[in-house]
Design an enzyme around this catalytic site. Sequence first.
Site, PDB file in Angstrom:
ATOM      1  N   PHE A 113      -7.241   0.908 -11.166  1.00  0.00           N
ATOM      2  CA  PHE A 113      -6.756   2.054 -10.408  1.00  0.00           C
ATOM      3  C   PHE A 113      -7.097   3.328 -11.176  1.00  0.00           C
ATOM      4  O   PHE A 113      -6.889   3.388 -12.392  1.00  0.00           O
ATOM      5  CB  PHE A 113      -5.249   1.957 -10.173  1.00  0.00           C
ATOM      6  CG  PHE A 113      -4.749   2.912  -9.130  1.00  0.00           C
ATOM      7  CD1 PHE A 113      -5.114   2.750  -7.803  1.00  0.00           C
ATOM      8  CD2 PHE A 113      -3.936   3.979  -9.473  1.00  0.00           C
ATOM      9  CE1 PHE A 113      -4.677   3.634  -6.829  1.00  0.00           C
ATOM     10  CE2 PHE A 113      -3.494   4.866  -8.505  1.00  0.00           C
ATOM     11  CZ  PHE A 113      -3.864   4.697  -7.180  1.00  0.00           C
ATOM     12  N   ASP A 184      -1.977  -4.496 -15.804  1.00  0.00           N
ATOM     13  CA  ASP A 184      -1.293  -3.757 -14.743  1.00  0.00           C
ATOM     14  C   ASP A 184      -1.055  -4.729 -13.591  1.00  0.00           C
ATOM     15  O   ASP A 184      -2.001  -5.296 -13.027  1.00  0.00           O
ATOM     16  CB  ASP A 184      -2.162  -2.575 -14.293  1.00  0.00           C
ATOM     17  CG  ASP A 184      -1.456  -1.665 -13.300  1.00  0.00           C
ATOM     18  OD1 ASP A 184      -0.587  -2.164 -12.543  1.00  0.00           O
ATOM     19  OD2 ASP A 184      -1.796  -0.472 -13.236  1.00  0.00           O
ATOM     20  N   TYR A 209       7.457  -0.546  -5.753  1.00  0.00           N
ATOM     21  CA  TYR A 209       7.548  -0.058  -4.378  1.00  0.00           C
ATOM     22  C   TYR A 209       6.588  -0.764  -3.439  1.00  0.00           C
ATOM     23  O   TYR A 209       6.603  -0.501  -2.235  1.00  0.00           O
ATOM     24  CB  TYR A 209       7.326   1.454  -4.321  1.00  0.00           C
ATOM     25  CG  TYR A 209       6.080   1.961  -5.007  1.00  0.00           C
ATOM     26  CD1 TYR A 209       4.840   1.865  -4.413  1.00  0.00           C
ATOM     27  CD2 TYR A 209       6.164   2.554  -6.265  1.00  0.00           C
ATOM     28  CE1 TYR A 209       3.704   2.335  -5.047  1.00  0.00           C
ATOM     29  CE2 TYR A 209       5.040   3.020  -6.910  1.00  0.00           C
ATOM     30  CZ  TYR A 209       3.801   2.911  -6.295  1.00  0.00           C
ATOM     31  OH  TYR A 209       2.685   3.370  -6.937  1.00  0.00           O
ATOM     32  N   LYS A 210       5.782  -1.674  -3.954  1.00  0.00           N
ATOM     33  CA  LYS A 210       4.858  -2.416  -3.097  1.00  0.00           C
ATOM     34  C   LYS A 210       5.523  -3.715  -2.657  1.00  0.00           C
ATOM     35  O   LYS A 210       6.414  -3.720  -1.816  1.00  0.00           O
ATOM     36  CB  LYS A 210       3.546  -2.661  -3.839  1.00  0.00           C
ATOM     37  CG  LYS A 210       2.819  -1.383  -4.267  1.00  0.00           C
ATOM     38  CD  LYS A 210       1.522  -1.697  -4.967  1.00  0.00           C
ATOM     39  CE  LYS A 210       0.882  -0.469  -5.602  1.00  0.00           C
ATOM     40  NZ  LYS A 210       0.435   0.533  -4.628  1.00  0.00           N
ATOM     41  N   ARG A 356      -7.984  -1.769   4.593  1.00  0.00           N
ATOM     42  CA  ARG A 356      -7.223  -2.657   3.714  1.00  0.00           C
ATOM     43  C   ARG A 356      -5.966  -3.175   4.417  1.00  0.00           C
ATOM     44  O   ARG A 356      -5.237  -2.415   5.052  1.00  0.00           O
ATOM     45  CB  ARG A 356      -6.849  -1.885   2.450  1.00  0.00           C
ATOM     46  CG  ARG A 356      -6.385  -2.712   1.297  1.00  0.00           C
ATOM     47  CD  ARG A 356      -6.201  -1.846   0.057  1.00  0.00           C
ATOM     48  NE  ARG A 356      -5.093  -0.913   0.205  1.00  0.00           N
ATOM     49  CZ  ARG A 356      -4.391  -0.413  -0.806  1.00  0.00           C
ATOM     50  NH1 ARG A 356      -4.691  -0.749  -2.050  1.00  0.00           N
ATOM     51  NH2 ARG A 356      -3.413   0.432  -0.596  1.00  0.00           N
TER      52      ARG A 356
END
Length: 397
Positions: A113, A184, A209-210, A356
Amino acid sequence: MTSFATTKTLFHIPDGVIYLDGNSLGMLPKAALARAQTVIFDQWGQQLIKGWNESDWMHLPNRVANRVARLIGAPVGSVMMGDTLSIKVYQALAAALSLNPERRVIVSDSGNFPSDLYIADGLVRLLDKGYTLKVPQPDEVESLIDESVAVLMLTEVDYRTGRKHDMQRLTALAHAKGIITVWDLAHSAGAIPVHLLEAQADFAVGCTYKYLNGGPGAPAFIYVAPQHANKPWPALSGWMGHDAPFAFDLDYRPAQGVERMRVGTPPIIALAILDAALDAWEGVDMMEVRASSIQLSELFIREVEARCPSLTLASPRDATQRGSQVSFHFEHGYAAMQALIARGVIGDFRAPDIMRFGFTPLYIDESDVLQAVAVLEEVINKNLWDRPEYQKRAAVT
């Protein structure tokens, strides 16, 4: 055995929505509403500052951290909550570098990321000690693992394509060359089985939060392997990471273990909501989550490729080589995604041309997948994306 029909009832699902974006922001757990009201009104509202003791806010980060630890294969007392993922990346990388002081190379990859790479580059510039950040293609990482490398910093699951690194293999290769690892888990925690202790990972970080459904901006976590817990001097020596915060010493003295990775005042309301969200994981088997995720994503790929020939698979074909998301290349991917969202099927877009879709078995089932593909087929094959209102780029894609 995990009942996904039951877990689905634990979430607020808006009418007419098929949500395939839990890999970016998880759905709202119904329990979060009640917990937020309790913390805001009954605790903050009535107890005021007494809440730190009467509701034990001070130790909420520890309690939540241990619940997250179970989902990432980490022992009790090795994970700490708080701050954002960017802060935790900074802490982990700085600590890892301090454990390998004679080396000057950091290896990541181009699938990481961008924020992780920005932080690494910023830290390199700040330290000004001749560090080099190498960013090869994901499949070239292994060729750079040698005795010059201080830290291997990778995101286990690529945020764009879902390509998954083999954590256990790469960690073993790194350790054989004396390299410290930082993983990560932003697209791993709650999506795939993670075994940090078994893989002998040194540090790991992740957001909640995912797939963990903690809400927008929910606190991040950091894992420190037990053998390293008391070694690094925290790069961010915050009040809450002091060995005795309320002694108010002018000199910093790091707390024992992972406690030293606390920085500032914990976000109590956000942590409480995350704590409620984690209730949905009680009794859930991560291996069964993984099996269901693969089943759903394989169904999606088969149906999309049969019905939307203009889309090209961007994710690995082999389900064992990807996380819990599927991506397709499409020249007009942004507009097509806006058209899908307008029709109740929510995924997202990543530049330059990736559509996605995330698969979260806790609230997505086979019926949802088939309905989503039917809408996608109509949008793509009837060129419904080719309308002015779908061309305008929003701030968040």
